[in-house]
Write a protein that holds these residues in place. Structure first.
Motif, PDB file in Angstrom:
ATOM      1  N   ASN A  38      47.408 -11.515  27.833  1.00  0.00           N
ATOM      2  CA  ASN A  38      47.152 -12.864  27.355  1.00  0.00           C
ATOM      3  C   ASN A  38      46.373 -13.683  28.379  1.00  0.00           C
ATOM      4  N   TRP A  40      44.988 -17.855  28.731  1.00  0.00           N
ATOM      5  CA  TRP A  40      44.841 -19.206  28.197  1.00  0.00           C
ATOM      6  C   TRP A  40      43.455 -19.733  28.539  1.00  0.00           C
ATOM      7  N   SER A  41      42.889 -20.538  27.654  1.00  0.00           N
ATOM      8  CA  SER A  41      41.547 -21.072  27.865  1.00  0.00           C
ATOM      9  C   SER A  41      41.495 -22.015  29.062  1.00  0.00           C
ATOM     10  N   MET A  43      44.402 -23.905  32.154  1.00  0.00           N
ATOM     11  CA  MET A  43      45.785 -24.035  32.607  1.00  0.00           C
ATOM     12  C   MET A  43      46.115 -25.500  32.842  1.00  0.00           C
ATOM     13  N   SER A  54      50.728 -11.446  32.388  1.00  0.00           N
ATOM     14  CA  SER A  54      50.841 -12.153  31.110  1.00  0.00           C
ATOM     15  C   SER A  54      50.574 -11.167  29.983  1.00  0.00           C
ATOM     16  N   GLU A  82      55.047 -12.799  23.194  1.00  0.00           N
ATOM     17  CA  GLU A  82      54.057 -13.256  24.161  1.00  0.00           C
ATOM     18  C   GLU A  82      54.739 -13.689  25.455  1.00  0.00           C
ATOM     19  N   MET A  84      53.636 -15.442  29.329  1.00  0.00           N
ATOM     20  CA  MET A  84      52.633 -16.014  30.219  1.00  0.00           C
ATOM     21  C   MET A  84      53.250 -16.189  31.603  1.00  0.00           C
ATOM     22  N   ASN A 209      46.156 -24.707  19.121  1.00  0.00           N
ATOM     23  CA  ASN A 209      46.545 -24.951  20.505  1.00  0.00           C
ATOM     24  C   ASN A 209      47.931 -24.390  20.783  1.00  0.00           C
ATOM     25  N   VAL A 210      48.178 -24.012  22.022  1.00  0.00           N
ATOM     26  CA  VAL A 210      49.475 -23.468  22.406  1.00  0.00           C
ATOM     27  C   VAL A 210      50.569 -24.529  22.248  1.00  0.00           C
ATOM     28  N   ASN A 220      45.012 -28.682  26.720  1.00  0.00           N
ATOM     29  CA  ASN A 220      45.907 -28.061  25.751  1.00  0.00           C
ATOM     30  C   ASN A 220      45.279 -26.718  25.378  1.00  0.00           C
ATOM     31  N   PRO A 221      45.703 -25.646  26.039  1.00  0.00           N
ATOM     32  CA  PRO A 221      44.985 -24.366  25.931  1.00  0.00           C
ATOM     33  C   PRO A 221      45.129 -23.703  24.563  1.00  0.00           C
ATOM     34  N   MET A 223      44.988 -19.474  23.156  1.00  0.00           N
ATOM     35  CA  MET A 223      45.281 -18.173  23.757  1.00  0.00           C
ATOM     36  C   MET A 223      44.384 -17.081  23.185  1.00  0.00           C
TER      37      MET A 223
END
Length: 233
Positions: A38, A40-41, A43, A54, A82, A84, A209-210, A220-221, A223
């Protein structure tokens, strides 16, 4: 973990039923397992993800409908698990909201001795429904052979928790704290797959968004998951 056992147990019960004789239904389908990493776009705040720690595991019961000699529609249902890795900062189970109706999220909490973290992960479990259209350039009769596929995935969050392992004055401490962590209850995205029926690679990009609300820094990342799949147990 109990959800994994439930899905695998149900699959083997159905498989046994299909093989056991005339009085039991022949249930088509395969067990499909996705294993990946995983990313995230972005952090939020002081969080620092570690990609190699992750991980993502998806366990699905899938079926297919053959549309033509070169096209098939694959669909399924199962669990997406999932994890992270959050580095030396972690998420608190309680949140402070500011700026009135803007509901900016202050969710990062630096715990004492955070530099001693051996493990610091956010884990979540989703009930997922993946689906895709597959193109078989060399043709297919039952979904076998070389393929390229594209489709979507939607999921409903079942639970979430943080898991910590750190040293406190020479003593190893392990903590697991369940909570919502402001995670979105619903997720959706697209997926691309390529390979053979039994083994292939995949790329998943979630468009949702996560978290429900953005952090105070505005982040607000979303995934992305990349990995390998094994199908046909």
């Amino acid at each position: 973990m109990k959800y994994i056992f439930a899905v695998v147990f149900a699959f083997f019960i159905m498989s046994a039923s299909a093989q056991d004789g005339v009085n039991r239904p022949d249930i088509p389908g395969d067990l499909m397992v996705d294993i990946g990493f995983n990313v995230w776009s972005s952090m939020p705040g002081a969080l620092d993800a570690k990609t190699w720690s992750s991980k993502s595991v998806g366990i699905y019961y899938t079926n297919r409908k053959i549309l033509s000699s070169k096209l098939s529609f694959n669909y399924g249902v199962g669990l997406g698990l999932e994890k992270m890795s959050l580095g030396d900062s972690t998420l608190a189970s309680q949140y402070n909201f500011t700026n009135g109706s803007n509901d900016s999220l202050a969710a990062v909490a630096i715990i004492p001795n955070s530099e001693n973290f051996e493990k610091n992960k956010l884990a979540s479990t989703y009930l997922d429904i993946p689906f895709e259209l597959r193109f078989h350039p060399l043709g297919t009769e039952e979904g076998e052979g070389l393929f390229i596929g594209a489709g979507g995935i939607v999921g409903l969050r079942l639970n979430a928790h943080t898991k910590w392992k750190y040293d406190n004055n020479g003593e190893t401490v392990r903590e697991k704290i369940s909570g919502k962590y402001n995670l979105n209850s619903f997720r959706y995205g697209y997926q691309i797959r390529a390979g053979f029926k039994g083994v292939h690679v995949f790329y998943k990009r979630y468009l949702s968004n996560v978290f429900k609300d953005s952090f105070q820094d505005g982040s607000n990342p979303v995934m992305t998951t990349v990995g390998i799949n094994v199908t046909g147990f």
